[in-house]
Each structure stands twice: as structure tokens, then as C-alpha cells.
Design a protein around this motif. Structure first.
Motif, PDB file in Angstrom:
ATOM      1  N   HIS A   1     111.290  11.515  43.828  1.00  0.00           N
ATOM      2  CA  HIS A   1     112.037  10.522  44.592  1.00  0.00           C
ATOM      3  C   HIS A   1     113.400  10.388  43.911  1.00  0.00           C
ATOM      4  O   HIS A   1     113.471  10.145  42.702  1.00  0.00           O
ATOM      5  CB  HIS A   1     111.363   9.148  44.559  1.00  0.00           C
ATOM      6  N   VAL A   2     114.473  10.519  44.675  1.00  0.00           N
ATOM      7  CA  VAL A   2     115.820  10.316  44.139  1.00  0.00           C
ATOM      8  C   VAL A   2     116.507   9.292  45.037  1.00  0.00           C
ATOM      9  O   VAL A   2     116.731   9.553  46.226  1.00  0.00           O
ATOM     10  CB  VAL A   2     116.624  11.632  44.098  1.00  0.00           C
ATOM     11  N   HIS A   3     116.847   8.131  44.486  1.00  0.00           N
ATOM     12  CA  HIS A   3     117.379   7.070  45.348  1.00  0.00           C
ATOM     13  C   HIS A   3     118.153   6.035  44.541  1.00  0.00           C
ATOM     14  O   HIS A   3     118.046   5.955  43.317  1.00  0.00           O
ATOM     15  CB  HIS A   3     116.243   6.387  46.113  1.00  0.00           C
ATOM     16  N   ASP A   4     118.952   5.279  45.262  1.00  0.00           N
ATOM     17  CA  ASP A   4     119.749   4.197  44.668  1.00  0.00           C
ATOM     18  C   ASP A   4     120.562   4.704  43.477  1.00  0.00           C
ATOM     19  O   ASP A   4     120.616   4.083  42.415  1.00  0.00           O
ATOM     20  CB  ASP A   4     118.845   3.029  44.261  1.00  0.00           C
ATOM     21  N   ILE A   5     121.212   5.852  43.687  1.00  0.00           N
ATOM     22  CA  ILE A   5     122.041   6.463  42.650  1.00  0.00           C
ATOM     23  C   ILE A   5     123.433   5.826  42.678  1.00  0.00           C
ATOM     24  O   ILE A   5     124.014   5.607  43.749  1.00  0.00           O
ATOM     25  CB  ILE A   5     122.133   7.985  42.852  1.00  0.00           C
ATOM     26  N   VAL A   6     123.977   5.550  41.498  1.00  0.00           N
ATOM     27  CA  VAL A   6     125.285   4.906  41.383  1.00  0.00           C
ATOM     28  C   VAL A   6     126.224   5.813  40.589  1.00  0.00           C
ATOM     29  O   VAL A   6     125.817   6.846  40.054  1.00  0.00           O
ATOM     30  CB  VAL A   6     125.157   3.532  40.689  1.00  0.00           C
ATOM     31  N   LEU A   7     127.495   5.424  40.522  1.00  0.00           N
ATOM     32  CA  LEU A   7     128.468   6.187  39.750  1.00  0.00           C
ATOM     33  C   LEU A   7     128.135   6.114  38.263  1.00  0.00           C
ATOM     34  O   LEU A   7     127.756   5.058  37.754  1.00  0.00           O
ATOM     35  CB  LEU A   7     129.879   5.638  39.962  1.00  0.00           C
ATOM     36  N   GLY A   8     128.276   7.253  37.582  1.00  0.00           N
ATOM     37  CA  GLY A   8     128.237   7.235  36.127  1.00  0.00           C
ATOM     38  C   GLY A   8     129.634   6.973  35.593  1.00  0.00           C
ATOM     39  O   GLY A   8     130.635   7.366  36.200  1.00  0.00           O
ATOM     40  N   SER A   9     129.728   6.319  34.457  1.00  0.00           N
ATOM     41  CA  SER A   9     131.040   5.927  33.937  1.00  0.00           C
ATOM     42  C   SER A   9     131.785   7.064  33.267  1.00  0.00           C
ATOM     43  O   SER A   9     132.993   6.985  33.045  1.00  0.00           O
ATOM     44  CB  SER A   9     130.869   4.776  32.943  1.00  0.00           C
ATOM     45  N   GLY A  10     131.089   8.156  32.949  1.00  0.00           N
ATOM     46  CA  GLY A  10     131.729   9.261  32.253  1.00  0.00           C
ATOM     47  C   GLY A  10     131.770   9.040  30.755  1.00  0.00           C
ATOM     48  O   GLY A  10     131.209   8.085  30.215  1.00  0.00           O
ATOM     49  N   GLY A  11     132.444   9.960  30.050  1.00  0.00           N
ATOM     50  CA  GLY A  11     132.503   9.909  28.594  1.00  0.00           C
ATOM     51  C   GLY A  11     131.842  11.135  28.001  1.00  0.00           C
ATOM     52  O   GLY A  11     131.652  12.154  28.668  1.00  0.00           O
ATOM     53  N   LEU A  12     131.482  11.061  26.744  1.00  0.00           N
ATOM     54  CA  LEU A  12     130.831  12.179  26.071  1.00  0.00           C
ATOM     55  C   LEU A  12     129.367  12.266  26.497  1.00  0.00           C
ATOM     56  O   LEU A  12     128.615  11.294  26.377  1.00  0.00           O
ATOM     57  CB  LEU A  12     130.931  12.018  24.557  1.00  0.00           C
ATOM     58  N   ILE A  13     128.968  13.444  26.986  1.00  0.00           N
ATOM     59  CA  ILE A  13     127.597  13.674  27.443  1.00  0.00           C
ATOM     60  C   ILE A  13     127.149  15.036  26.926  1.00  0.00           C
ATOM     61  O   ILE A  13     127.869  16.031  27.063  1.00  0.00           O
ATOM     62  CB  ILE A  13     127.498  13.645  28.986  1.00  0.00           C
ATOM     63  N   ARG A  14     125.954  15.088  26.369  1.00  0.00           N
ATOM     64  CA  ARG A  14     125.424  16.381  25.930  1.00  0.00           C
ATOM     65  C   ARG A  14     124.938  17.153  27.148  1.00  0.00           C
ATOM     66  O   ARG A  14     124.159  16.646  27.957  1.00  0.00           O
ATOM     67  CB  ARG A  14     124.285  16.203  24.927  1.00  0.00           C
ATOM     68  N   ASP A  15     125.409  18.401  27.281  1.00  0.00           N
ATOM     69  CA  ASP A  15     125.012  19.239  28.407  1.00  0.00           C
ATOM     70  C   ASP A  15     124.239  20.471  27.975  1.00  0.00           C
ATOM     71  O   ASP A  15     123.799  21.257  28.805  1.00  0.00           O
ATOM     72  CB  ASP A  15     126.240  19.645  29.225  1.00  0.00           C
ATOM     73  N   SER A  16     124.071  20.680  26.665  1.00  0.00           N
ATOM     74  CA  SER A  16     123.188  21.716  26.132  1.00  0.00           C
ATOM     75  C   SER A  16     122.877  21.346  24.691  1.00  0.00           C
ATOM     76  O   SER A  16     123.481  20.424  24.126  1.00  0.00           O
ATOM     77  CB  SER A  16     123.832  23.103  26.208  1.00  0.00           C
TER      78      SER A  16
END
Length: 673
Positions: free
Chosen positions: A222-237
Motif C-alpha cells: 500500500h502506498v498512500h498519503d505521500i508528502v513532500l520530502g524536505s531534501g538534504g543529505l540522504i544516503r543512496d548506497s
């Protein structure tokens, strides 16, 4: 064929190079790592791209025809009320035996041992996303923790920690959970997110991002009620952290990626789109999904001047577009979109739209127009006068129009053929869509056959429910393992995915016993024992006479009455965990002149003498036996045996006899009544 692919490759390289400076998406700092990923994505897109898309559409339609060849194959009476009803069959939850009403689901859904072979799903894809195998060649990763508190150093056991790993992984869930993502979930490639057997919601936070990667399957979320993420440093690997801008609020965002399959996902109410596929993404199938409560549902191609999107190829199939949807189901730019066998029961503005000359082939869908007279048209063209869009290839074939719905076609009727050497094969007609989409969206584990029990979904062994306590009451608390054998396997949340771990847990003189660890699984589906000379496949007797190592499990709870003693070959495990199996009111088990046997989690009781006679004891031998003694388990001249967690009572002779030089035997945790 190869020369055509090379020509397209040079065109793609030119288009891709022209937009490299703009390929930033939500990447605030387009560093060397992201640049390398973008270059690798270019190669993956080219490899996935099909110069003859009609080959893919035809293969899809042939697969559906085969699946529906005779309604008897689906155990459904295909009368007019099934095919033509305007009432959704999903209005009430289905309570009957397992059904699979389209070729994707029939590939895996009603197989009794699906949970032991989850990766079978990877062989079931159709359409342009058919090459997606996800984490098929990798290990299982069990998500045990629903938190997402640290996006720079994700906690092991969380979904974020799973998706950033570089190796292929098949990701499953220890229990039902709701995961609130603090920032967009950036996936590495070669991953499957498989939520079958649990009820998993990605909700109330950021969404899923598939960017510059290949080979991803997302199933049964189930994927629902998704909002904007604020951004910034995020680990992607595991070895890279990047600076991101704010995410858009898409449920699932596919950006510059190839070979993606989204199946059986229920989606609603996301800030931006439910699913966006942009910037050269291709080789995508969106199937068996259920969409509700949203404005702009799906966007394929973000900009009219994004030349790489001419290589976009997407299949949209077996989906239900349901209540309170407004538009974009999908909205397309450039590319080749096959919209086939979907059920459009609601829209407020239009269903399928686009600009910049996409090719849209609509086959075998059902369109039920809204009451608004101004919204009866299925299609909508943007940013072009009729003199321009009349050359776009938008074709409708076999669609079922209801309540005044109509599809405005355009372009050359043979335009799709010009993209390949094949004529289009007709799809199953729109009147069949109610059946084909009957189980769209998230589905609980199939009712028929072996599935995850409630206890297993909570990460708790189902054997706890029968564990005796000193007070004589059944234990109802969390999983406990109070000795070293049980601690080796019992409270592991993934025990049902790694049953053979049990073979590493033996102690005592039987510690060398591994049973069928080196062999395949054998699923007992039939409790009968009617033929002791030529046992029926699927019976316990047929399993134990095989010469190769086997790990024998049971499709469901059952009572087996043995007409004669059950003579076992060696290298076998009889594993009754997860179900309730009784060997009772007949003959017992004989382990004679063999090596390496495990018997685990059975009830053996009320055993009587067998009459003797001809009994098969291997696939290539049967012998004359005298009457058996009536032992529950008879061990004769054998070695390396382990009997564990067996309840035994009231046998004619002994419960367990070990004689004639038998050695290296260990029996433990036997509640002997």
C-alpha cells in the motif's frame, strides 16, 4: 534486428548527451557518483529498449488468450453476469479458494508452496517490464523494523537499509507494518520489495525513488498519503551520501531507469503523482494495481522537449482505476504506451491523455464514463491543434465503452505496425476486464495452500501455540527459546524462508544429522496412503521412498493413516512446522538400514500393527514384509538420526525403539503422554 538496435543506440546517445546537464531531478549536487550512474543508466535503457514493440504487445496478448482459453481453467462460469456486469466484483472481499484470473497471477498465486519459492514471481512478468527479475539472484533480506529515523546511517533491519545495499536482494517483511519515510527512499538496482504475507503501508511520509538504476520489482504494497520530502543529505548506497532537493511527493518516481515492474500495489492520495516515469525510463510494466482518490494519477514523460522519452516503452495492464480519480491514467509524452485490459470505472475529467506525439495502443479496456456530459471522452490531447495531433497514433481496439464513453482515435490505423514488422494481435476484449482485474491491488496471502500463518507474519513461530507450559496451559506470549537447539532457529523472524537452518541445530550423538538439507523441498499435498506398492505423488509415502535428499514439508494440516509401515530412505527431513500433522490410527514409521534422517514437529499416536505383505521401500524396490510391531518410530540398524519436537502417545508397542546396532541417535523435546 541488431542493426536497428545500433541505429537507435546512436540516436539515444545523441539525445541523452544533449540533456545530461539537466539530468538532476532532485539531485542538488550532481557529483561523479551520480554522473556515473546516469551513464550506466543510458546503457541499461538501450539494452531494455525494444525496436519492435509490437512483438512485446503481441506476446502479452497471446499470454492472456492462453490463460483465458476456456473459463473452466479458472473454475469460473463465464456467463454474461461475469463478463458484462457493471458492478465491480471487488465490492466485497473474496472469501473462496485461491483464484488467479490473469496470466501474471496464474504463474505463482495459487501454487501451494509459493512462500517457499517466492522468487518464482520473477519469472511471471509480462509486457515491457518482462525483463525485470529484481533480487532473484540474491539473498533474502527481512525487514524487521518499521522505523526510518536515520537517513544517513540507516538501521539494519529497516527498509531503507535494505534498498541501499549494492548486491541483489529479495526484500520481505517479518510482519505487517506502516513505514513513514522521513525522506524519499532512494533504491539501488537489482531489488525486489515483496510484501506478500504481510500488510505493509508506505504512508504519511516521502515516497519511493527509482533513479538511474535497473531491475526493480515492487509487489503487494500500500502506498498512500505521500508528502513532500524536505531534501538534504540522504544516503543512496552503502558508500555514497548525496545532497537532495525537496522530493515532489510522488508515490513511486521512476527516473532514467530500466526494467521496472510494479504489481499488485494499492495507491491513493499522494501529493504529486501516484506513479511518474520520466527522463528516458523504459522497460516498465504496471500491472494488477488499484488506484483511488487522486487527481493526477500517472505521468509518463515530464517535458515535451525531453527527447530521451521517445525510447519510453510502458505496459499498463490489469489495473483498476477506481473511485474519485480525476485525470492522467496515464498522461503520456513521446514513447510507446500499451494500455491493455484495464478497468476504468471512474474519472472526472478524462482517462488517457498526452502531448508530443506519443503512441498509445488501447486494447481490451473497459471505460465507464462519468455522468457529466462534458467528460464522456476517454482521451485528451494537450498543446497541439487537431491538424497536428490527428497524425499521432492513438488507437482503440476491443475496448468496451459504457455510459456514453468514447475514444477519439487518430493517426494511421497501421501506425503501430510501422514500429515493427508484425501486425497487432487483438487483446482479450474489454468485456473480460471484470474477470482479469478481479484481484487488482494489494492482496492477502492466497487462502489455498501453504501460506504464512498469523504467527509467522508476526515473526513468531506458529509452534508456540502448542508449546506446553508447566501449568498445563497453552503459552500465548512472544516467541521463547529456552534451550540451545530451539535458540538456533525457533525465534528467527525468517525461519519459514530458511527452514533448512534447522539442520545446523542438532546436538548430542545425532549432531551430524542434516537430513534433506542438501536436497530440494518436497511438499506433501495428499494425506492418503491407499497404494503401498506404487505410492501416489504428493503423499508422504511417495516422498520418503525417493533416493535423493529431500526436505519434506506439508501444504496444510492433515491426518495421515498409514496402511502399512512407512519405510524411509536416508537423507530425509520430515518437517511438520507451521501446520498440524498427525500420523495416527495406522502403522508407524520405520527407519531401517539407512543414514541421516530428521523427524520434526509431528504428532504420532494410536499406532497399530501393520499386516505386512508387499511394500515399496524405494523407487526401484519393493519387498515382502512381515507384520510390523506397532512402534511409533522404529530405528533398526541405522545411524545419524534426530527426532525433535514430536508428541507421541498410545502406540501398540513402543513409542520409539532403537535396535540392531543403531547409533548416533538423538531425540529431544518429546512430550510422551
Amino acid at each position: 534486428m541488431e542493426s536497428a538496435r545500433l541505429n537507435w543506440f546512436f540516436i539515444f546517445c545523441f539525445a541523452f548527451a544533449a540533456i545530461i546537464p539537466t539530468l538532476r531531478a532532485n539531485i542538488a549536487h550532481f557529483d561523479e557518483v551520480w554522473q556515473k550512474r546516469a551513464q550506466e543508466a543510458r546503457a541499461a535503457v538501450m539494452k531494455s529498449y525494444e525496436p519492435e514493440p509490437t512483438k512485446v504487445t503481441n506476446d502479452f496478448n497471446l499470454g492472456v488468450h492462453k490463460a483465458l482459453r476456456g473459463a473452466g481453467a479458472l473454475n469460473i462460469t463465464a456467463g454474461p453476469n461475469v463478463w458484462n456486469s457493471t458492478r465491480r466484483l471487488l465490492t466485497k472481499k473474496y472469501k473462496g479458494p485461491c483464484m488467479a484470473t490473469n496470466p501474471i497471477d496464474r504463474c505463482w498465486r495459487c501454487k501451494k508452496n509459493w512462500h517457499l519459492n517466492r522468487k518464482r514471481l520473477a519469472d511471471c512478468g509480462l509486457g515491457f517490464g518482462r525483463k525485470a527479475t529484481g533480487g532473484k539472484v540474491g539473498s533474502f533480506y527481512i525487514v524487521t523494523d518499521s522505523s526510518d529515523n536515520d537517513i544517513l546511517n540507516p538501521k539494519p533491519g529497516t527498509l531503507r537499509h535494505a534498498v541501499i545495499q549494492k548486491q541483489p536482494l529479495w526484500i520481505v517483511f517479518a510482519r505487517s507494518m506502516t513505514i513513514r519515510l522521513n525522506q524519499e527512499l532512494i533504491m539501488q538496482g537489482d531489488k525486489t520489495i515483496d510484501a506478500r504475507g504481510a500488510n505493509v503501508h508506505i504512508a504519511y511520509g516521502a515516497g519511493i525513488t527509482i533513479q538511474f538504476v535497473k531491475n526493480v520489482i515492487i509487489h503487494n504494497l500500500h502506498v498512500h498519503d505521500i508528502v513532500l520530502g524536505s531534501g538534504g543529505l540522504i544516503r543512496d548506497s552503502v558508500d555514497h551520501v548525496g545532497l537532495r532537493t525537496a522530493s515532489d511527493g510522488d508515490g513511486i518516481s521512476i527516473y532514467g531507469s530500466a526494467d521496472v515492474w510494479i504489481d499488485h500495489v494499492s495507491m491513493w492520495n499522494c501529493k504529486d503523482g501516484l506513479i511518474d516515469a520520466i527522463e528516458g525510463s523504459t522497460g516498465i510494466t504496471i500491472s494488477n494495481c488499484h488506484f483511488t482518490d487522486h487527481n493526477e494519477v500517472m505521468l509518463f514523460g515530464a517535458h515535451d522537449n525531453s527527447e530521451v522519452d521517445q525510447f519510453m516503452q510502458i505496459t499498463v495492464a490489469f489495473n483498476h482505476f477506481g473511485k474519485r480519480l480525476v485525470q492522467r491514467m496515464p498522461r503520456c509524452r513521446l514513447g510507446f504506451i500499451h494500455v491493455v485490459n484495464n478497468d476504468y470505472t471512474h474519472w472526472l475529467m478524462y482517462a488517457i491523455g498526452g502531448s508530443s506525439n506519443p503512441t498509445i495502443i488501447s486494447q481490451g479496456n473497459r471505460f465507464i464514463a462519468p455522468p457529466n456530459p462534458a467528460a464522456k471522452e476517454v482521451t485528451k490531447r494537450d498543446y497541439a491543434p487537431e491538424s497536428t495531433w490527428k497524425s499521432w497514433t492513438w488507437r482503440s481496439e476491443g475496448d468496451y465503452m459504457m455510459n456514453g464513453a468514447f475514444f477519439v482515435q487518430s493517426g494511421d490505423p497501421n501506425g503501430a505496425k510501422k514500429m515493427g514488422r508484425r501486425d497487432l494481435i487483438s487483446a482479450e476484449p474489454g468485456t473480460a476486464v471484470t474477470l482479469l482485474t478481479r484481484f487488482a491491488g494489494y492482496q492477502t496471502a492466497p487462502r489455498k495452500g501453504a501460506s504464512l500463518s498469523k504467527g509467522q507474519r508476526k515473526g513468531t513461530s506458529s509452534l508456540n501455540s502448542t508449546r506446553r507450559q508447566l501449568r498445563g496451559k497453552k503459552y500465548r506470549g512472544p516467541c521463547k527459546a529456552n534451550n540451545p537447539i530451539d535458540r538456533c532457529w525457533r525465534c528467527r523472524s525468517d525461519w519459514q524462508l530458511n527452514r533448512k537452518k534447522l539442520a545446523d541445530c542438532a546436538l548430542g550423538f545425532g549432531h551430524k544429522t542434516t537430513g534433506g538439507k542438501a536436497g530440494k523441498y518436497y511438499v506433501v499435498t495428499d494425506p492418503s496412503d491407499n497404494n503401498v506398492v506404487d505410492p501416489k505423488p504428493g503423499t508422504l509415502r511417495h516422498a520418503v521412498i525417493q533416493k535423493e535428499p529431500l526436505w519434506i514439508i506439508f501444504a496444510r494440516s492433515m491426518k495421515i493413516r498409514l496402511n502399512e509401515e512407512l519405510i524411509m530412505q536416508g537423507d530425509k527431513t520430515i518437517d511438520g512446522r507451521g501446520v498440524n500433522v498427525h500420523i495416527a490410527h495406522g502403522a508407524g514409521i520405520t527407519i531401517q538400514f539407512v543414514n541421516n534422517v530428521i523427524i520434526h514437529s509431528l504428532h504420532i499416536h494410536d499406532i497399530v500393527q501393520g499386516s505386512g505383505g508387499l511394500i515399496r521401500d524405494s523407487v526401484d524396490h519393493f519387498g515382502i514384509r512381515s507384520a510390523s510391531d506397532g512402534d511409533g518410530i522404529s530405528v533398526f540398524g541405522s545411524r545419524n538420526l534426530w527426532i525433535d519436537h514430536v508428541s507421541m502417545w498410545n502406540c501398540k508397542d513402543g513409542l520409539i525403539d532403537v535396535i540392531e546396532g543403531s547409533t548416533a541417535v538423538h531425540y529431544f523435546k518429546l512430550p510422551l503422554h
